[in-house]
Design a protein around this motif. Structure first.
Motif, short mmCIF file in Angstrom:
data_model
loop_
_atom_site.label_atom_id
_atom_site.label_comp_id
_atom_site.label_asym_id
_atom_site.label_seq_id
_atom_site.Cartn_x
_atom_site.Cartn_y
_atom_site.Cartn_z
N CYS A 178 36.34 29.96 48.73
CA CYS A 178 35.95 30.12 47.32
C CYS A 178 37.15 30.50 46.45
O CYS A 178 37.25 30.05 45.31
N ASN A 179 38.05 31.31 46.98
CA ASN A 179 39.19 31.78 46.20
C ASN A 179 40.17 30.68 45.82
O ASN A 179 40.92 30.82 44.86
N ILE A 199 30.15 36.87 43.37
CA ILE A 199 31.52 36.43 43.08
C ILE A 199 31.77 35.04 43.67
O ILE A 199 32.38 34.19 43.02
N GLN A 200 31.30 34.80 44.89
CA GLN A 200 31.45 33.49 45.51
C GLN A 200 30.70 32.43 44.70
O GLN A 200 31.23 31.35 44.45
N GLU A 239 32.21 27.87 38.66
CA GLU A 239 33.37 27.61 37.80
C GLU A 239 34.12 26.35 38.23
O GLU A 239 34.46 25.51 37.41
N ALA A 240 34.36 26.22 39.52
CA ALA A 240 35.07 25.04 40.04
C ALA A 240 34.26 23.77 39.77
O ALA A 240 34.82 22.77 39.30
N CYS A 280 30.45 22.31 48.33
CA CYS A 280 29.81 23.21 47.36
C CYS A 280 28.32 22.88 47.23
O CYS A 280 27.49 23.79 47.12
N GLU A 321 29.99 32.56 41.55
CA GLU A 321 30.73 32.40 40.30
C GLU A 321 31.92 31.46 40.47
O GLU A 321 32.16 30.59 39.63
N LYS A 322 32.65 31.62 41.56
CA LYS A 322 33.83 30.77 41.80
C LYS A 322 33.43 29.32 42.06
O LYS A 322 34.11 28.40 41.59
N ALA A 370 39.57 26.65 42.58
CA ALA A 370 40.10 26.32 41.24
C ALA A 370 41.50 25.70 41.29
O ALA A 370 41.95 25.12 40.31
N LYS A 371 42.16 25.75 42.44
CA LYS A 371 43.54 25.26 42.54
C LYS A 371 43.65 23.79 42.94
O LYS A 371 44.73 23.21 42.87
N ASP A 416 35.25 33.52 51.77
CA ASP A 416 36.05 34.08 50.67
C ASP A 416 37.32 33.27 50.43
O ASP A 416 37.64 32.95 49.29
#
Length: 177
Positions: free
Chosen positions: A74-75, A107-108, A114-115, A93, A110-111, A78-79, A71
Motif C-alpha cells: 500500500c505504501n 490507512i491501507q 488514492e492510488a 486493488c 485510504e492509500k 502512489a509511486k 503495508d
C-alpha cells in the motif's frame, strides 16, 4: 534477494504461459514470494512490471498471501508510473476491495483509494481505468463520497474514450444509480 530467481523474473514474458509458470513456481516455493514482492514494489527496478504480472496471478488465487506485505504494498502504490505494472496493481486493488480474507486498515484503504483515483484520472488505458473504477466502486459501499466522485469523473470526457472504457463506465454508472 535470490539472484537466480531474479533472472527468472527478468527473463519472463507477458505470455500467459510464462506468467502461469512463474505463479506455479511461487505456489511450489513460497519462500520466493518475498523476493517477488520486493521486485514488484521497487519501482526503480526495470523488471518490476514483470514481477507485478506474476504477483497479480498469485494473489488472484490466494489473496491472503499478501497479508505480511500489505503495508509495503500500500505504501508504494502512489509511486507507480508503468502502465503495465498499474494494470496488475489495479487488479490486485480490486481483489483487496472485494476480499473477505483480508481486513484492511483505514490507512491501507485510504492509500488504495488514492492510488485508484489517481490511476483512473491519469490513465489512458481502458483496463487500468476499469479495474480502478471497480475497486473504487467496492470501497464506495463503505465510503459513499467515493460514489459521488466516481460519477463526476466517469461522466467527464466520456465520448472521447475508447469503446472498452465507455463500456466499463456505462456498467458502473448503471450500478451507481
Amino acid at each position: 534477494m535470490n539472484t537466480d530467481y531474479y533472472k527468472v523474473i527478468a527473463n519472463s514474458t507477458a505470455h500467459r504461459k510464462s506468467r502461469d509458470d512463474n505463479k506455479d513456481f511461487i505456489f511450489q516455493n513460497p519462500e520466493f514470494l518475498k523476493d517477488l514482492l520486493e521486485i514488484s514494489i521497487n519501482v526503480t527496478d526495470k523488471n518490476h512490471h514483470k514481477a507485478c504480472w506474476i504477483l497479480e496471478l498469485v494473489l488472484e488465487e490466494r489473496i491472503e498471501l499478501i497479508k505480511p506485505f500489505l503495508d509495503s504494498f500500500c505504501n508504494v502504490l502512489a509511486k507507480y508510473r508503468s502502465d503495465s505494472a498499474i494494470r496488475s496493481l489495479s487488479k490486485i486493488c480490486l481483489f483487496l476491495s472485494k476480499s473477505k480474507a483480508i481486513v484492511l486498515t483505514e490507512i491501507q484503504e485510504e492509500k488504495i483509494i488514492e492510488a485508484c483515483l489517481d490511476w483512473l484520472i491519469q490513465t489512458d488505458k481502458a483496463a487500468n481505468a476499469a479495474y480502478s473504477m471497480r475497486a473504487l466502486y467496492q470501497f464506495g459501499k463503505k465510503y459513499p463520497w467515493i460514489n459521488d466522485e466516481l460519477q463526476l469523473i466517469l461522466s467527464r470526457e466520456f465520448e472521447n474514450q475508447t469503446p472498452g472504457y465507455r463500456g466499463a463506465v456505462k456498467d458502473l454508472l448503471k450500478r451507481l444509480r
